[in-house]
Design an enzyme around this catalytic site. Structure first.
Site, PDB file in Angstrom:
ATOM      1  N   PRO A   2       0.838  -1.210   0.000  1.00  0.00           N
ATOM      2  CA  PRO A   2       0.000   0.000   0.000  1.00  0.00           C
ATOM      3  C   PRO A   2       0.866   1.250   0.000  1.00  0.00           C
ATOM      4  CG  PRO A   2      -0.633  -1.488   1.784  1.00  0.00           C
ATOM      5  CD  PRO A   2       0.627  -2.025   1.195  1.00  0.00           C
ATOM      6  N   GLU A   3       0.407   2.277  -0.670  1.00  0.00           N
ATOM      7  CA  GLU A   3       1.129   3.548  -0.712  1.00  0.00           C
ATOM      8  C   GLU A   3       0.784   4.352   0.547  1.00  0.00           C
ATOM      9  OE1 GLU A   3       2.792   4.554  -3.735  1.00  0.00           O
ATOM     10  OE2 GLU A   3       2.236   2.736  -4.809  1.00  0.00           O
ATOM     11  N   LYS A  55       3.994   4.681   6.074  1.00  0.00           N
ATOM     12  CA  LYS A  55       3.123   3.518   5.937  1.00  0.00           C
ATOM     13  C   LYS A  55       2.803   2.886   7.283  1.00  0.00           C
ATOM     14  CE  LYS A  55       5.135   2.835   1.474  1.00  0.00           C
ATOM     15  NZ  LYS A  55       6.134   2.049   0.766  1.00  0.00           N
ATOM     16  N   ARG A 262      11.352  -5.781  -6.791  1.00  0.00           N
ATOM     17  CA  ARG A 262      10.478  -4.624  -7.037  1.00  0.00           C
ATOM     18  C   ARG A 262      10.354  -4.389  -8.531  1.00  0.00           C
ATOM     19  NH1 ARG A 262      14.404  -2.817  -3.949  1.00  0.00           N
ATOM     20  NH2 ARG A 262      15.230  -1.680  -5.734  1.00  0.00           N
TER      21      ARG A 262
END
Ligand SMILES: [Zn+2]
Length: 272
Positions: A2-3, A55, A262
Site C-alpha cells: 500500500p502507498e 506507511k 520490485r
C-alpha cells in the site's frame, strides 16, 4: 505494498469511525497484544486518535497506549457495523478494535505492537522516517538533503527509501518518475536539485489525487495518476509493460530489481 496515501486514507477513515469512542472489545491473534497488563486493559479506554506516519498506522488510546501497525504487502484495515458480514475470512483477522458503533478489523496485518508514548518517541524505524508526503508541513529541502546523504545508487531505490521520503510505494514510484521525466536507474547523484524539486512537486500532486474518500480503505487498486476518467487509462506506465507510452508511443519497459523483486515501469524515450 500500500502507498502512504492509502494508509493516510485508512487512518482518516478509522479516525472518523473510532475517534473519541470507548473500546468495548479488543481481540488479536498476537499474544503480545492480548497479554497486556490486566490492570490496564484496552477495553474501557478511549480511542484518542488514529494517524499515519508514512506507511505506519498509529492508534492512540487514552492513558498512554499506542497500537502501532504496519501493513507490509497484504495487510488492510476494514470498518464494519457490529454484526455486519466481513469481506475477508475471519481467519485472516489479526487485530480487532470494537466500539458501540463500529468494529475495526486489521486483516493480515503482519506488524502489530503496543507502545507507550515514550517508546514511540524512541522507536527507531518510525523516528527515522523522512518527511511524509501527506503531511501539510512537508519539507522539500529536508527530502533533498536526505536524498543527497543516502547511499542508494539509483533513483528508483532513493524514492522508495522511507528514511528519505515517507509514503511512496511501488505504483507511485514508477508514475512519479515518469511524469517528472527522470530515469529510474539514474544514480541519484546525477539528478539535479531542480529535477528533484520537480519530482517532489509531481509526487505531491499524484498523492493528493488519491487522497479522496474511499470505501475500499487500504486497497491499493485504482491508484489513478493520469487524471483520465477512463478506468483503463488510470496509469501512465505502471502495469503497462510492452504497451505504447501514452505520450510518445515508445514501448514501456519493465525491470525487476532488488531482493524483493520490485517492479519498475518506465518509458526509455520520455525518461532517457
Ligand atoms: Zn514516452
Amino acid at each position: 505494498m500500500p502507498e502512504g496515501d492509502t494508509i493516510f486514507r485508512a487512518a482518516r477513515t478509522l479516525q472518523r469511525a473510532l475517534g473519541g469512542r470507548t473500546v468495548t472489545r479488543f481481540d488479536s491473534v498476537y499474544p503480545e497484544l492480548t497479554n497486556v497488563d490486566v490492570d490496564t486493559p484496552v477495553v474501557g479506554r478511549t480511542i484518542v486518535s488514529v494517524t499515519s506516519r508514512g506507511k505506519h498506522l498509529l492508534m492512540t488510546f487514552s492513558d498512554d497506549l499506542v497500537l502501532h501497525t504496519h501493513m507490509r504487502m497484504n495487510g488492510s484495515w476494514h470498518i464494519y457495523k457490529p454484526g455486519e458480514r466481513w469481506r475477508l475470512q475471519a481467519r485472516d483477522m489479526r487485530v480487532l478494535v470494537e466500539t458501540a458503533a463500529y468494529v475495526a478489523v486489521g486483516f493480515n496485518v503482519p506488524v502489530a505492537e503496543f507502545l507507550t508514548g515514550r517508546e514511540l518517541a524512541r522507536h527507531r524505524q518510525i523516528q527515522a522516517l523522512g518527511p511524509d508526503l501527506t503531511d501539510p508541513a512537508f519539507d522539500r529541502g529536508e527530502v533533498i538533503r536526505r536524498l543527497r546523504a543516502a547511499d542508494n545508487p539509483t533513483m528508483e531505490e532513493l524514492i522508495l527509501n522511507q528514511r528519505v521520503l515517507s509514503g511512496i510505494g511501488n505504483v507511485l514510484k514508477s508514475e512519479t518518475l515518469f511524469v517528472a521525466g527522470i530515469n529510474p536507474f539514474a544514480p541519484g547523484s546525477a539528478v539535479s536539485d531542480e529535477a528533484l524539486d520537480r519530482m517532489l512537486t509531481v509526487a505531491l500532486r499524484l498523492m493528493k489525487m488519491n487522497v479522496v474518500e474511499s470505501q475500499s480503505m487500504t486497497r491499493a487498486f485504482g491508484h489513478r495518476t493520469t487524471g483520465s476518467l477512463d478506468p483503463k487509462a488510470g496509469q501512465w506506465v505502471y502495469g503497462r509493460a510492452g504497451k505504447p507510452c501514452r505520450k510518445c508511443g515508445t514501448t514501456i519497459l519493465l525491470r525487476s530489481s532488488g531482493a524483493e523483486a520490485r517492479l519498475t515501469y518506465w518509458c526509455p524515450q520520455c525518461q532517457a
